[in-house]
Design an enzyme around this catalytic site. Structure first.
Site, PDB file in Angstrom:
ATOM      1  N   SER A   7       0.855  -1.192   0.000  1.00  0.00           N
ATOM      2  CA  SER A   7       0.000   0.000   0.000  1.00  0.00           C
ATOM      3  C   SER A   7       0.885   1.233   0.000  1.00  0.00           C
ATOM      4  O   SER A   7       1.654   1.456   0.944  1.00  0.00           O
ATOM      5  CB  SER A   7      -0.889   0.010   1.245  1.00  0.00           C
ATOM      6  OG  SER A   7      -1.393   1.319   1.441  1.00  0.00           O
ATOM      7  N   HIS A  32      -1.389  -1.334  -4.098  1.00  0.00           N
ATOM      8  CA  HIS A  32      -2.642  -0.941  -3.453  1.00  0.00           C
ATOM      9  C   HIS A  32      -2.619   0.580  -3.260  1.00  0.00           C
ATOM     10  O   HIS A  32      -1.688   1.124  -2.661  1.00  0.00           O
ATOM     11  CB  HIS A  32      -2.743  -1.671  -2.111  1.00  0.00           C
ATOM     12  CG  HIS A  32      -4.014  -1.431  -1.372  1.00  0.00           C
ATOM     13  ND1 HIS A  32      -5.150  -2.168  -1.580  1.00  0.00           N
ATOM     14  CD2 HIS A  32      -4.327  -0.535  -0.400  1.00  0.00           C
ATOM     15  CE1 HIS A  32      -6.113  -1.748  -0.769  1.00  0.00           C
ATOM     16  NE2 HIS A  32      -5.636  -0.754  -0.040  1.00  0.00           N
ATOM     17  N   ASP A  34      -4.615   3.825  -1.865  1.00  0.00           N
ATOM     18  CA  ASP A  34      -5.664   4.236  -0.932  1.00  0.00           C
ATOM     19  C   ASP A  34      -6.152   5.643  -1.240  1.00  0.00           C
ATOM     20  O   ASP A  34      -5.403   6.615  -1.112  1.00  0.00           O
ATOM     21  CB  ASP A  34      -5.125   4.182   0.500  1.00  0.00           C
ATOM     22  CG  ASP A  34      -4.953   2.759   0.985  1.00  0.00           C
ATOM     23  OD1 ASP A  34      -5.932   1.994   0.914  1.00  0.00           O
ATOM     24  OD2 ASP A  34      -3.838   2.406   1.414  1.00  0.00           O
ATOM     25  N   MET A  36      -8.738   8.536  -0.180  1.00  0.00           N
ATOM     26  CA  MET A  36      -9.553   8.975   0.971  1.00  0.00           C
ATOM     27  C   MET A  36     -10.041  10.400   0.738  1.00  0.00           C
ATOM     28  O   MET A  36      -9.296  11.238   0.224  1.00  0.00           O
ATOM     29  CB  MET A  36      -8.697   8.937   2.246  1.00  0.00           C
ATOM     30  CG  MET A  36      -8.034   7.595   2.500  1.00  0.00           C
ATOM     31  SD  MET A  36      -7.213   7.584   4.094  1.00  0.00           S
ATOM     32  CE  MET A  36      -6.392   5.979   4.028  1.00  0.00           C
ATOM     33  N   HIS A  65      -8.378   1.402  -3.822  1.00  0.00           N
ATOM     34  CA  HIS A  65      -9.289   1.234  -2.685  1.00  0.00           C
ATOM     35  C   HIS A  65      -9.946   2.583  -2.406  1.00  0.00           C
ATOM     36  O   HIS A  65      -9.297   3.493  -1.886  1.00  0.00           O
ATOM     37  CB  HIS A  65      -8.455   0.731  -1.492  1.00  0.00           C
ATOM     38  CG  HIS A  65      -9.214   0.588  -0.211  1.00  0.00           C
ATOM     39  ND1 HIS A  65      -8.570   0.404   0.999  1.00  0.00           N
ATOM     40  CD2 HIS A  65     -10.542   0.583   0.059  1.00  0.00           C
ATOM     41  CE1 HIS A  65      -9.472   0.300   1.954  1.00  0.00           C
ATOM     42  NE2 HIS A  65     -10.673   0.412   1.418  1.00  0.00           N
ATOM     43  N   MET A  67     -12.011   4.894  -0.419  1.00  0.00           N
ATOM     44  CA  MET A  67     -12.619   5.181   0.889  1.00  0.00           C
ATOM     45  C   MET A  67     -13.276   6.551   0.777  1.00  0.00           C
ATOM     46  O   MET A  67     -12.835   7.536   1.376  1.00  0.00           O
ATOM     47  CB  MET A  67     -11.535   5.143   1.988  1.00  0.00           C
ATOM     48  CG  MET A  67     -11.091   3.723   2.296  1.00  0.00           C
ATOM     49  SD  MET A  67      -9.496   3.668   3.137  1.00  0.00           S
ATOM     50  CE  MET A  67      -8.420   3.756   1.705  1.00  0.00           C
ATOM     51  N   MET A 136     -11.278  -5.337   5.835  1.00  0.00           N
ATOM     52  CA  MET A 136     -10.511  -4.337   6.585  1.00  0.00           C
ATOM     53  C   MET A 136     -10.213  -4.879   7.984  1.00  0.00           C
ATOM     54  O   MET A 136     -11.127  -5.236   8.730  1.00  0.00           O
ATOM     55  CB  MET A 136     -11.302  -3.021   6.712  1.00  0.00           C
ATOM     56  CG  MET A 136     -11.499  -2.259   5.416  1.00  0.00           C
ATOM     57  SD  MET A 136      -9.990  -1.953   4.480  1.00  0.00           S
ATOM     58  CE  MET A 136      -9.010  -1.044   5.674  1.00  0.00           C
ATOM     59  N   PHE A 142      -6.037   5.438   8.117  1.00  0.00           N
ATOM     60  CA  PHE A 142      -4.626   5.694   8.400  1.00  0.00           C
ATOM     61  C   PHE A 142      -3.810   4.415   8.272  1.00  0.00           C
ATOM     62  O   PHE A 142      -4.318   3.327   8.560  1.00  0.00           O
ATOM     63  CB  PHE A 142      -4.457   6.257   9.819  1.00  0.00           C
ATOM     64  CG  PHE A 142      -5.258   7.502  10.048  1.00  0.00           C
ATOM     65  CD1 PHE A 142      -4.767   8.741   9.649  1.00  0.00           C
ATOM     66  CD2 PHE A 142      -6.527   7.431  10.597  1.00  0.00           C
ATOM     67  CE1 PHE A 142      -5.536   9.896   9.817  1.00  0.00           C
ATOM     68  CE2 PHE A 142      -7.307   8.571  10.774  1.00  0.00           C
ATOM     69  CZ  PHE A 142      -6.805   9.812  10.383  1.00  0.00           C
ATOM     70  N   GLY A 144      -0.431   2.161   9.564  1.00  0.00           N
ATOM     71  CA  GLY A 144       0.293   1.965  10.817  1.00  0.00           C
ATOM     72  C   GLY A 144      -0.547   1.631  12.030  1.00  0.00           C
ATOM     73  O   GLY A 144      -0.069   1.709  13.160  1.00  0.00           O
ATOM     74  N   ASP A 172      -6.535  -6.068   4.687  1.00  0.00           N
ATOM     75  CA  ASP A 172      -5.907  -4.748   4.638  1.00  0.00           C
ATOM     76  C   ASP A 172      -5.937  -4.096   6.023  1.00  0.00           C
ATOM     77  O   ASP A 172      -7.013  -3.811   6.554  1.00  0.00           O
ATOM     78  CB  ASP A 172      -6.680  -3.897   3.626  1.00  0.00           C
ATOM     79  CG  ASP A 172      -6.106  -2.508   3.429  1.00  0.00           C
ATOM     80  OD1 ASP A 172      -4.991  -2.240   3.905  1.00  0.00           O
ATOM     81  OD2 ASP A 172      -6.783  -1.684   2.768  1.00  0.00           O
ATOM     82  N   GLY A 173      -4.745  -3.863   6.559  1.00  0.00           N
ATOM     83  CA  GLY A 173      -4.643  -3.131   7.813  1.00  0.00           C
ATOM     84  C   GLY A 173      -3.864  -3.887   8.873  1.00  0.00           C
ATOM     85  O   GLY A 173      -4.277  -4.952   9.321  1.00  0.00           O
ATOM     86  N   GLY A 174      -2.703  -3.357   9.203  1.00  0.00           N
ATOM     87  CA  GLY A 174      -1.905  -3.962  10.271  1.00  0.00           C
ATOM     88  C   GLY A 174      -1.297  -5.305   9.909  1.00  0.00           C
ATOM     89  O   GLY A 174      -0.920  -6.069  10.799  1.00  0.00           O
TER      90      GLY A 174
HETATM   91  C1  DX5 Z   1      -6.057   1.963   5.776  1.00  0.00           C
HETATM   92  C2  DX5 Z   1      -5.670   1.613   4.362  1.00  0.00           C
HETATM   93  C3  DX5 Z   1      -4.593   0.620   4.278  1.00  0.00           C
HETATM   94  C4  DX5 Z   1      -3.277   1.079   4.875  1.00  0.00           C
HETATM   95  C5  DX5 Z   1      -2.628  -0.119   5.473  1.00  0.00           C
HETATM   96  O1  DX5 Z   1      -7.166   2.767   5.762  1.00  0.00           O
HETATM   97  O2  DX5 Z   1      -6.784   1.112   3.652  1.00  0.00           O
HETATM   98  O3  DX5 Z   1      -4.402   0.163   2.938  1.00  0.00           O
HETATM   99  O4  DX5 Z   1      -2.403   1.646   3.964  1.00  0.00           O
HETATM  100  O5  DX5 Z   1      -1.484   0.305   6.129  1.00  0.00           O
HETATM  101  P1  DX5 Z   1      -0.799  -0.620   7.237  1.00  0.00           P
HETATM  102  O6  DX5 Z   1      -0.370  -1.869   6.520  1.00  0.00           O
HETATM  103  O7  DX5 Z   1       0.318   0.197   7.733  1.00  0.00           O
HETATM  104  O8  DX5 Z   1      -1.841  -0.906   8.275  1.00  0.00           O
HETATM  105 ZN    ZN Z   2      -6.411   0.161   1.684  1.00  0.00          ZN
END
Ligand code: DX5
Ligand code: ZN
Length: 217
Positions: A7, A32, A34, A36, A65, A67, A136, A142, A144, A172-174
């Site tokens: 991402s 990927h 993002d 927003m 993606h 959002m 998700m 965000f 991290g 996706d996420g963490g």
């Molecule tokens: C969060 C995004 C993710 C994000 C993941 O809203 O959709 O794609 O970049 O970042 P990490 O892998 O750091 O959680």
């Molecule tokens: Zn994403």
């Protein structure tokens, strides 16, 4: 088997071309991206102009993606800019089948993202209208953040719901190396990773580490 999708949210936006080349060198399967809008999520990132600029720098499939609220207003622009896959949030689409049909008619793969508190049943009546599901594992907005463990069960339930359909399940996420194997076992076919890749000293090595962890027996 498992695809790795870095991402770019955690990349250096002032040196995006360089960072993309790094993950390409590590064998990333897709990028990927993002998007927003400061309304669906409390953060603002990039739009079609940047997707178009990325498109010129890489042959990797672009997994966009969205959002954003009212994604149907911007889907044509993102696909024209070079998105290969467009994922919308179920929570943002009152007419989800129509929005998924719009994406496919414009020639891209159609994805549905589910926030952590949205149940798998949100997909029940669109199973034949989608090419990928994005689970998700953080509340979007965000990079991290910490992985929310309920995603494991959700991935397994979605796999069951999908049956034999050739639908990709992304998480996706963490996502970090230590989670890769269990997520693959749950049935995830794509791992999205932002900070695990771009905050690493060597993003190419981080992509390779995720892949080998995901495919380790
Ligand atoms: C969060 C995004 C993710 C994000 C993941 O809203 O959709 O794609 O970049 O970042 P990490 O892998 O750091 O959680
Ligand atoms: Zn994403």
């Amino acid at each position: 088997m498992v695809k790795i999708a870095p991402s770019i949210l955690s990349a250096d936006f002032a040196a995006l071309g360089t960072d993309i080349a790094r993950v390409e060198a590590g064998g990333a399967d897709q990028l990927h991206v993002d998007v927003m809008d400061g309304r669906f999520v409390p953060n603002i990132t990039i739009g079609p102009v940047v997707v178009g600029a990325i498109r010129k720098r890489t042959r990797l499939p672009l997994d966009v993606h969205l959002m954003i609220v009212e994604p149907e207003r911007y889907i044509p622009e993102f696909i024209a800019a070079g998105a290969d896959m467009v994922t919308v949030h179920a929570e943002a689409c009152p007419h989800l089948p129509r929005t998924l049909a719009q994406i496919r008619e414009l020639g891209a793969k159609a994805g549905v993202a589910l926030n952590p508190s949205t149940p798998p049943s949100a997909l029940e009546f669109v199973l034949d209208d989608l090419d990928l599901v994005l689970v998700m594992s953080v509340n979007p907005g965000f990079g991290g953040q910490s992985f929310i463990p309920t995603a494991h069960r959700k991935i397994r339930e979605i796999r069951k719901l999908l049956g034999a359909r050739p639908v990709d399940v992304s998480v996706d996420g963490g996502v970090k190396v230590d989670l890769a194997k269990s997520l693959a076992e749950d049935g995830a076919t794509t791992l999205v990773a932002g900070s695990a890749v771009f905050s690493a000293a060597d993003p190419a090595a981080a992509v390779r580490a995720l892949r080998s962890a995901a495919t380790a027996s």
